[in-house]
Motif scaffolding. Structure first.
Motif, short mmCIF file in Angstrom:
data_model
loop_
_atom_site.label_atom_id
_atom_site.label_comp_id
_atom_site.label_asym_id
_atom_site.label_seq_id
_atom_site.Cartn_x
_atom_site.Cartn_y
_atom_site.Cartn_z
N GLN A 1 0.85 -1.20 0.00
CA GLN A 1 0.00 0.00 0.00
C GLN A 1 0.89 1.24 0.00
O GLN A 1 1.87 1.32 0.75
N ILE A 2 0.54 2.18 -0.86
CA ILE A 2 1.25 3.45 -0.95
C ILE A 2 0.44 4.53 -0.24
O ILE A 2 -0.76 4.68 -0.49
N VAL A 3 1.07 5.27 0.65
CA VAL A 3 0.46 6.44 1.29
C VAL A 3 1.09 7.66 0.63
O VAL A 3 2.28 7.93 0.80
N VAL B 1 11.06 9.52 -1.08
CA VAL B 1 11.14 8.56 -2.17
C VAL B 1 9.93 8.81 -3.07
O VAL B 1 8.83 9.09 -2.60
N ALA B 2 10.15 8.75 -4.39
CA ALA B 2 9.11 9.15 -5.34
C ALA B 2 8.08 8.04 -5.54
O ALA B 2 8.42 6.86 -5.61
N THR B 3 6.84 8.45 -5.66
CA THR B 3 5.76 7.49 -5.93
C THR B 3 6.03 6.73 -7.22
O THR B 3 5.82 5.51 -7.29
N GLU B 4 6.49 7.42 -8.26
CA GLU B 4 6.80 6.76 -9.53
C GLU B 4 7.87 5.70 -9.35
O GLU B 4 7.84 4.64 -10.00
N ASP C 1 5.21 5.29 2.60
CA ASP C 1 4.96 6.67 2.22
C ASP C 1 5.76 7.00 0.97
O ASP C 1 6.90 6.52 0.80
N SER C 2 5.21 7.85 0.12
CA SER C 2 5.97 8.36 -1.03
C SER C 2 5.31 9.65 -1.48
O SER C 2 4.18 9.96 -1.11
N ASP D 1 -1.01 3.40 -10.99
CA ASP D 1 -0.84 3.31 -12.44
C ASP D 1 0.37 4.16 -12.82
O ASP D 1 0.33 5.39 -12.71
N LEU D 2 1.44 3.51 -13.27
CA LEU D 2 2.68 4.24 -13.52
C LEU D 2 2.53 5.26 -14.64
O LEU D 2 3.03 6.39 -14.52
#
Length: 312
Positions: free
Chosen positions: A7-9, A255-258, A236-237, A274-275
């Motif tokens: 999971q990305i926050v 750190v980047a979400t991408e 987290d990103s 979705d990249l």
């Protein structure tokens, strides 16, 4: 959560913007949040309820919360540093059509950084966070706590792992629903992250663990992978790799979400982002801020361009 899913926050509307020279309007912040929803983010840190004189970029926290998009299935988080911040977050949430779902608290792992960041020592921070957790839960909000400086302090240097874990255990006993270990100034290395996450899982049982990583020295993606292999599933990103703490010298971007979407996606691990959409959002944010963003994946793009995939 599945072993092959994380999971990305997304923290770019708060941590990503708070230390940037560019001044984004409330409307632009809400557009950013809408774009984060569109790329697949399910948890978004939207604002911080802090002293606007100290963090002027967050002065419109109530206005941002008032304009949050409905976005079913998305959880919105408001960051607070003290009880006054929690009270503001609760009031702003009640006054908005959508409101917040969670309060994010911050506990600093050293006295020096705690005094610089929040004007309190570790012991004072523990007492303050205990009160904040209770206040937020009385209002029906869940609470997560981030332990800032978990892997190193800008003033005191290395931080003993056992101290951070003791703090985490105390916060868990106080009722925190999730604990995050933050590499606030980006000094941690994979061996440290592996050890911290493993020990935390042993001491905290089933309590969800999150990592908040900064990429100051290029260790962000490597540290994320180390955390994953040690059992962490929440990260987290920030879109574009923006971010930094105004009260921590040399604290560079998150750190980047991408980069996490690329790392996990090419490793066969679902992260929900979705990249291609994230890269488009990166371009929008770069244009809005008037500068290229730090994310290396944002600059280089995916390994296989979307048009090539269509004809494969």
């Amino acid at each position: 959560m599945s072993e092959r899913r994380v999971q990305i926050v997304e923290v770019s509307p708060r941590d990503g913007l708070q230390n940037e020279p560019a001044e984004l309007s409330t409307g632009d912040k809400l557009t950013l949040i809408e774009r984060l929803v569109s790329i697949g983010a399910k948890r978004i840190e939207v604002a911080s309820f802090v002293n606007s004189r100290r963090v002027p970029k967050m002065a419109d926290a109530e206005a941002v919360v008032a304009g949050l998009p409905e976005a079913p299935g998305v959880e919105y988080i408001g960051l607070c540093l003290n009880e006054r911040g929690v009270e503001r977050a609760i009031a702003g949430s009640k006054a908005s059509r959508r409101g917040l779902d969670q309060i994010g608290c911050v506990m600093v792992a050293t006295d020096s950084f705690g005094i610089a960041n929040q004007g309190q020592t570790v012991l004072q921070g523990l007492a303050a966070n205990t009160a904040m957790i209770a206040l937020a839960k009385t209002a029906g909000l869940s609470v997560q706590v981030t332990i800032s400086g978990s892997f190193g302090c800008p003033f005191e240097g290395p931080v003993p792992e056992v101290r951070v874990l003791d703090i985490a255990e105390t916060l868990a006993a106080a009722g925190a629903d999730e604990i995050a270990f933050a590499d606030t100034i980006g000094v941690g290395v994979p061996a440290q992250v592996t050890s911290m996450v493993k020990r935390a899982r042993e001491r905290l049982g089933d309590l969800p663990i999150r990592v908040h990583l900064h990429d100051t020295r290029g260790m962000g993606p490597a540290n994320a992978w180390a955390a994953y292999e040690a059992g962490c599933r929440i990260f987290d990103s920030a879109l574009g790799g923006l971010g930094g703490c105004p009260f921590a010298p040399n604290a560079k971007g998150n750190v980047a979400t991408e980069e996490l979407a690329y790392l996990f996606g090419r490793s066969g691990i679902e992260c929900g982002i979705d990249l291609d959409a994230a890269l488009a959002a990166n371009r929008w944010l770069a244009n809005t801020m008037g500068k290229a963003l730090p994310s290396r994946v944002g600059l280089a793009g995916d390994f296989i361009p979307s048009q090539s995939r269509e004809h494969a």
